[in-house]
Structures are given as structure tokens and as C-alpha cells.
Design an enzyme around this catalytic site. Structure first.
Site, PDB file in Angstrom:
ATOM      1  N   SER A 200      21.601  22.478  -9.877  1.00 21.79           N
ATOM      2  CA  SER A 200      20.654  23.322  -8.606  1.00 21.79           C
ATOM      3  C   SER A 200      18.871  23.281  -9.126  1.00 21.79           C
ATOM      4  CB  SER A 200      20.470  24.523  -8.040  1.00 21.79           C
ATOM      5  OG  SER A 200      19.883  24.650  -6.472  1.00 21.79           O
ATOM      6  N   CYS A 327      21.604  34.788  -1.080  1.00 18.42           N
ATOM      7  CA  CYS A 327      21.493  34.408   0.247  1.00 18.42           C
ATOM      8  C   CYS A 327      22.445  35.600   0.914  1.00 18.42           C
ATOM      9  CB  CYS A 327      22.105  33.250  -0.473  1.00 18.42           C
ATOM     10  SG  CYS A 327      22.202  31.875  -1.819  1.00 18.42           S
TER      11      CYS A 327
END
Length: 376
Positions: A200, A327
Site C-alpha cells: 500500500s 479502518c
């Protein structure tokens, strides 16, 4: 000025990366799929250079790198993309852990709903899975082992090299979610037994919205992955759609800089960590996770007699920290990672996470300590 200590959620963009991203966003803005003019050719060449840079960091080949929107998409392709292979070969057993990111656990749940069997391994109190645990549940019909490189909450590195050695002679695919460890623990991910690596960009000083899935060939064959999206044929049809050239170039430069500056960055972060531990333990902080296995960029620490939200609020004008995964920060359920590790409830409730990088300014630790003392 508030010092940002939440780099495991997202990192600042490196100045060198920012400069190249802006160049390809506003000057060299061509589509890498355009073949009839120089702007398109320039974009295509830039993407290829980035592909080579990402591959080099993990000792892979450029054609083994698939660009995605980030590690979440890469994880989904790696896991759900093997569904058909599992059905065809009647290998429908998957091994993973209780401490994976939701971007792994939720795709695994999807496969369970399709008739796959998923074994989730429980970590030790130190937050890691032993190679022997993996070996003990490995079966002839095991299709995939998916184990994260570095835990996003505790910073604990999993023994990926030793786990990979347990798979010798077995056909199971090994997938590593390296969102937190790519470019920080370089040697581990260069192990050729790792079939897939999820990356990422915004965890390593590149922009949000870009990532990669490294898919190592077995012999001369690409892995039997099937796409989740269709249309366009880009990225070997595994991830179709117009390539975000500026973001990809940024990821490539971030990978190059990681190789070049790896040692100095880790040295800075290790010194930062030592100072933080020294100061925070003076006000009763208890460290979570086996510290001999953690990256020098993360601290998970508990104040057992304090609520984490109270600590975060007291520190908000000094340092920016979190109490778990970004998240799931809107969800106030206890951390599934710390719960799986077997920590007591009061310790979990008092846990905060600090994470930093080479771009992080050192805060006034005495001011931090003073703010925490006022809570007692």
C-alpha cells in the site's frame, strides 16, 4: 504544533515523492495506454520504471508486479482470485490468523460462505504466530496460507521466513499482507517462497490510492489468479482500468528511496522509540507485544487504570495518536488483535498506538508525560 504519531494509519508524503507526483499529474499527464504520441509513451515508460522499482525491493521481476488501488484491493485479488483454483483442484482449506487486518479477514469470510474451510491461528501473548502452529494445521487440501508481515496495531513482525520454510514441498500458496512492513523490513519479503505480497503506497510515504500485488511466478507460469473486475485488459487483466500514472510513479520513487535510505531511516526510528519508551514507562505505560519482534516504528502501550479515549483527548494538542486500526476507528468494540492475544480487558481499554517515521518531528516528551500524569 501537534506532532503526528499515527503513521500506521497513513504516512506523510516524502518531499521527493511529492515532486515527481506533481510532475506527472500536471506536466507529463499522458495515459500509459496511449501509443500514438509522446505523452503516452512517456507515461508508459514511467510506469515501467516504477514497476521495476517495486519489484527490486522484494527481489521479484517487473512482470510479477500488478498495480492496484492499495493493499485492500491486493488482498482481495490474492484471496478471492484463487477461489476458482480451489474449486477446480478440490483444495478448499485456507490458513490465516486471528490478528489479520479486516482486508484479509473479510475476504476469507466470503470464501467461507462459498464452502471453503478457514483455520484462524491464535497468536501468543506476544502477538505472533509460531511456524509450528502453521505446520500443525497444514493439510493436503490447503490452498492458501495468508499471514501478515507486520501487525498494524502492535508492530509485531510475524516469522514469515520460518513459516515459509515449513511449506517446503507443499503446493499451497503463501500470501503476505505487507502493508505495514514493505520497505521497512526488506530482507524478509525477498524470500522466493512467498507467492504474493500486498503493498500500500500511503503506508510508505507515497500517495493514497495506489498499491501493488506482487505475484511471483512458479517456474515460468503466472499464479492461477482470476480477476475481480473486467474491462480494458490492463495489468494482465487482473486489475483492468486506466493506470493512475502519477500515483504509480510516486510508489516507484518511494520504493527506490527505501532501498537507498533504509538503514538511516530505521536508525532514526529506533532512537525515537527508545526515547518514547523511556518517558512513557515513567508514567506507568505497559508495552504490548513481544518487543524483540517489533519494528522500530510502532508502540502499542497500555495505561491500565486509564481509558484510551481519555488519554487521546488529553494529548490531542500535543501529539496525534490512535487506539487501534484506522479502518475500524469508528467502531468502539475492543481490538480484535489485542483480544486474540489474550490481554485483560482493562489493559485493552487503556491501549493507545503510537507510530512514526523518518519524517516525524520529535515531540516534547516531558509535556506528554505531564498531560498523562494529570489523568491519575
Amino acid at each position: 504544533m501537534v506532532v503526528y504519531l499515527d503513521c500506521n494509519a497513513t504516512t506523510p508524503i516524502d518531499p521527493e515523492v511529492r515532486a515527481i507526483v506533481l510532475k506527472y499529474m500536471f506536466e507529463e499527464f499522458g495515459n500509459a495506454g496511449s501509443r500514438t504520441h509522446l505523452l503516452g509513451t512517456t507515461a508508459k515508460q514511467a510506469v515501467q520504471q516504477a514497476r521495476e522499482s517495486v519489484a527490486k525491493l522484494v527481489a521479484a521481476k517487473s512482470e510479477e508486479v500488478i498495480f492496484t488501488s492499495g493493499a485492500t484491493e491486493s488482498n482481495n485479488i490474492a484471496i478471492l482470485g484463487l477461489s476458482e483454483q480451489g474449486c477446480v483442484t478440490h483444495r478448499k482449506h485456507i490458513i490465516s490468523t486471528m490478528i489479520e487486518h479486516k482486508a484479509v479477514l473479510e475476504p476469507l469470510s466470503v470464501l467461507e460462505s462459498r464452502g471453503f474451510e478457514v483455520t484462524l491461528l491464535k497468536p501468543s501473548l506476544g502477538g505472533w504466530i509460531s511456524p509450528e502452529q502453521v505446520k500443525s494445521v497444514l493439510r493436503d487440501d490447503t490452498l492458501l496460507i495468508s499471514i501478515m508481515h507486520v501487525n498494524n496495531e502492535t508492530g509485531v513482525m510475524q516469522p514469515i521466513t520460518d513459516i515459509a520454510s515449513q511449506l517446503e514441498g507443499h503446493e499451497a500458496f503463501l500470501h503476505v499482507d505487507a502493508a505495514q512492513g514493505y520497505a521497512k523490513d526488506i530482507a524478509t519479503l525477498q524470500n522466493k517462497r512467498i507467492d504474493m505480497i500486498s503493498v500500500s503506497g500511503h503506508k510508505l510515504y507515497a500517495p493514497k490510492g495506489v498499491g501493488a500485488l506482487v505475484t511471483r511466478k512458479r517456474g515460468y507460469r503466472h499464479l492461477p489468479l482470476k480477476p475481480l473486475l473486467f474491462g480494458g485488459g490492463q495489468e494482465r487483466s487482473l486489475r483492468p482500468g486506466t493506470l493512475p500514472v502519477p500515483l504509480i510513479v510516486g510508489l516507484g520513487v518511494s520504493s527506490e528511496l527505501a532501498l537507498l535510505k533504509h538503514k538511516s531511516r530505521l536508525a532514526y526510528c529506533l532512537d525515537f522509540k527508545k526515547k518514547a519508551i523511556s518517558k512513557l514507562q515513567s508514567v506507568g505505560a505497559i508495552l504490548n507485544g513481544d518487543q524483540s519482534r517489533t519494528l522500530p516504528t510502532t508502540l502499542s502501550l497500555s495505561f491500565p487504570n486509564l481509558d484510551s479515549e481519555a488519554v487521546i483527548l488529553a494529548l490531542k494538542n500535543i501529539i496525534a495518536v490512535s487506539n487501534g486500526s484506522a479502518c475500524t476507528s469508528q467502531n468502539y468494540k475492543p481490538s480484535h488483535v489485542l483480544t486474540a492475544m489474550g490481554l485483560p480487558e482493562d489493559r485493552i481499554n487503556g491501549t493507545i498506538r503510537m507510530s512514526w517515521c523518518h519524517l516525524t518531528d520529535e515531540p516534547d516528551w516531558d509535556e506528554v508525560v505531564s498531560a498523562i500524569k494529570k489523568l491519575y
